[in-house]
Design an enzyme around this catalytic site. Structure first.
Site, short mmCIF file in Angstrom:
data_model
loop_
_atom_site.label_atom_id
_atom_site.label_comp_id
_atom_site.label_asym_id
_atom_site.label_seq_id
_atom_site.Cartn_x
_atom_site.Cartn_y
_atom_site.Cartn_z
N SER A 105 -4.96 6.58 -8.49
CA SER A 105 -4.82 5.25 -9.04
C SER A 105 -3.62 4.66 -8.31
O SER A 105 -2.47 4.96 -8.63
CB SER A 105 -4.58 5.38 -10.55
OG SER A 105 -4.26 4.16 -11.10
N HIS B 87 -0.75 2.48 -6.91
CA HIS B 87 0.10 1.53 -7.62
C HIS B 87 1.50 1.55 -7.02
O HIS B 87 1.85 2.49 -6.28
CB HIS B 87 0.21 1.93 -9.09
CG HIS B 87 0.84 3.27 -9.27
ND1 HIS B 87 0.10 4.44 -9.29
CD2 HIS B 87 2.12 3.65 -9.38
CE1 HIS B 87 0.93 5.46 -9.44
NE2 HIS B 87 2.17 5.02 -9.49
N SER C 199 5.30 1.48 -8.56
CA SER C 199 6.13 1.47 -9.76
C SER C 199 7.33 0.56 -9.52
O SER C 199 7.96 0.62 -8.45
CB SER C 199 6.62 2.88 -10.08
OG SER C 199 5.50 3.70 -10.36
N TYR D 108 -4.09 13.07 -6.52
CA TYR D 108 -4.88 13.13 -7.76
C TYR D 108 -6.38 13.05 -7.46
O TYR D 108 -6.77 12.38 -6.50
CB TYR D 108 -4.48 11.98 -8.68
CG TYR D 108 -3.07 12.13 -9.15
CD1 TYR D 108 -2.78 12.75 -10.36
CD2 TYR D 108 -2.00 11.71 -8.36
CE1 TYR D 108 -1.48 12.93 -10.78
CE2 TYR D 108 -0.70 11.88 -8.77
CZ TYR D 108 -0.44 12.50 -9.97
OH TYR D 108 0.85 12.67 -10.36
N SER E 292 2.81 5.52 -3.48
CA SER E 292 2.67 6.93 -3.07
C SER E 292 1.26 7.18 -2.57
O SER E 292 0.29 6.76 -3.21
CB SER E 292 2.93 7.87 -4.25
OG SER E 292 4.21 7.69 -4.77
N HIS F 247 7.52 1.44 -3.52
CA HIS F 247 6.58 2.07 -2.60
C HIS F 247 5.28 2.39 -3.31
O HIS F 247 5.22 2.41 -4.54
CB HIS F 247 7.19 3.37 -2.04
CG HIS F 247 7.34 4.42 -3.09
ND1 HIS F 247 8.48 4.56 -3.86
CD2 HIS F 247 6.48 5.38 -3.54
CE1 HIS F 247 8.32 5.55 -4.72
NE2 HIS F 247 7.11 6.08 -4.56
P1 AMP Z 1 4.94 6.86 -8.36
O1 AMP Z 1 5.30 5.44 -8.60
O2 AMP Z 1 4.04 7.04 -7.17
O3 AMP Z 1 6.10 7.79 -8.40
O4 AMP Z 1 3.99 7.27 -9.58
C1 AMP Z 1 4.45 7.29 -10.91
C2 AMP Z 1 3.75 8.39 -11.64
O5 AMP Z 1 2.38 8.11 -11.80
C3 AMP Z 1 3.82 9.74 -10.93
O6 AMP Z 1 4.77 10.56 -11.57
C4 AMP Z 1 2.42 10.28 -11.06
O7 AMP Z 1 2.45 11.59 -11.58
C5 AMP Z 1 1.77 9.36 -12.08
N1 AMP Z 1 0.31 9.31 -12.05
C6 AMP Z 1 -0.42 9.61 -13.12
N2 AMP Z 1 -1.73 9.52 -12.85
C7 AMP Z 1 -1.84 9.14 -11.56
C8 AMP Z 1 -2.97 8.86 -10.69
N3 AMP Z 1 -4.23 8.96 -11.11
N4 AMP Z 1 -2.72 8.50 -9.44
C9 AMP Z 1 -1.44 8.35 -9.02
N5 AMP Z 1 -0.34 8.61 -9.78
C10 AMP Z 1 -0.54 8.98 -11.05
#
Ligand code: AMP
Length: 251
Positions: A194, A196, A198, A190, A109, A107
């Site tokens: 950013s 993405h 995972s 944030y 986020s 997914h």
């Molecule tokens: P997720 O795959 O959405 O769970 O994201 C993995 C991790 O990326 C999360 O634990 C966020 O805390 C971390 N993260 C660090 N910096 C950022 C950013 N600028 N934008 C989005 N996620 C971030």
């Protein structure tokens, strides 16, 4: 049609045999009252939850579970998981010592995980529905590999950063979701989102270790994007609240 759909719960709901049946009348002529149908009523445990990291590959909970607070987040579910199979095996083979695990659900986020009080669930989902009304479906693509740590540095993620075009659409949705979170006095996303997806994770802060192979991972991504990581159309926004899933259809 744009709108909110309630998708379902984790696990099974209450047993059908609990539902009222007209035959539930006892012979002493006392009428047995129908069992209330609690199928759609979320059940909150009476004890505070005790987290056991052994049950989930050592992951630790980012915030304590509290009765009446529903962990919630907004995201885009990646609809074509099988597109990722080859890419993931090649990434794992490239990092043999990093003890990488495949993420359970792919997914993007669009919010942090926030906690919602039970009485706010319905208005919150209504606000989300209103917010995504009028946003068009779009094509989702990825441009590079990025390594992230969560704020507690307890987990590291190997992720695919979205491409420029997808980023524009996703940021529009993040802004709208942030406005709602402000209204509900909840933490926004944030400052520099950013965006993405995972695909792999490891326990602990492995950012330096994984960054050292980033060029190799990007080379693999480049080859797989060409071969099989197809662009997919995103036509809905998802939200998970406690164990319930909601989706909001884009235009
Ligand atoms: P997720 O795959 O959405 O769970 O994201 C993995 C991790 O990326 C999360 O634990 C966020 O805390 C971390 N993260 C660090 N910096 C950022 C950013 N600028 N934008 C989005 N996620 C971030």
């Amino acid at each position: 049609m744009s709108g909110l759909s309630y998708i379902g719960d984790y696990g099974s709901s209450s047993d059908d045999s609990d539902a009222y049946s007209g035959e539930n009348i006892v012979s002493s002529e006392k009428v047995k009252l129908p069992t209330p149908n609690l199928r759609n009523v979320p059940v909150v445990g009476t004890e505070d939850h005790v987290d056991d990291p052994d049950l989930h590959k050592g992951r630790t909970r980012s915030f304590p579970h509290k009765r009446g607070n529903w962990a919630s987040y907004v995201y885009i579910r990646y609809p074509e998981e099988e597109n990722l199979t080859t890419l993931i095996s090649r990434f794992v083979a490239e990092c043999p010592g990093s003890d990488l695990h495949v993420c359970e659900d792919f997914h993007i986020s669009l919010s942090r995980t926030v906690t919602l009080m039970y009485h706010l669930i319905t208005p919150f989902t209504k606000s989300l529905q209103d917010a995504v009304d009028g946003i068009d479906s779009f094509d989702l693509g990825f441009k590079s590999v990025k390594i992230y740590c969560n704020e507690e540095k307890s987990r590291t993620f190997v992720s695919l950063a979205v491409d420029h075009f997808s980023n524009k659409y996703l940021l529009k949705i993040v802004d709208k979701v942030d406005d709602i979170l402000v209204d509900y006095k909840l933490p926004t996303f944030y400052d520099n989102p950013s965006l993405h997806m995972s695909i792999l994770w490891a326990n602990g802060d492995k950012k330096a270790e994984l960054t050292s192979v980033l060029d190799n991972l990007n080379n693999i991504l480049y080859q797989e994007v060409e071969k099989c990581l197809k662009t997919v159309t995103v036509d809905r926004v998802n939200c998970k609240i406690g164990n319930k899933f909601y989706q909001f259809t884009l235009q």
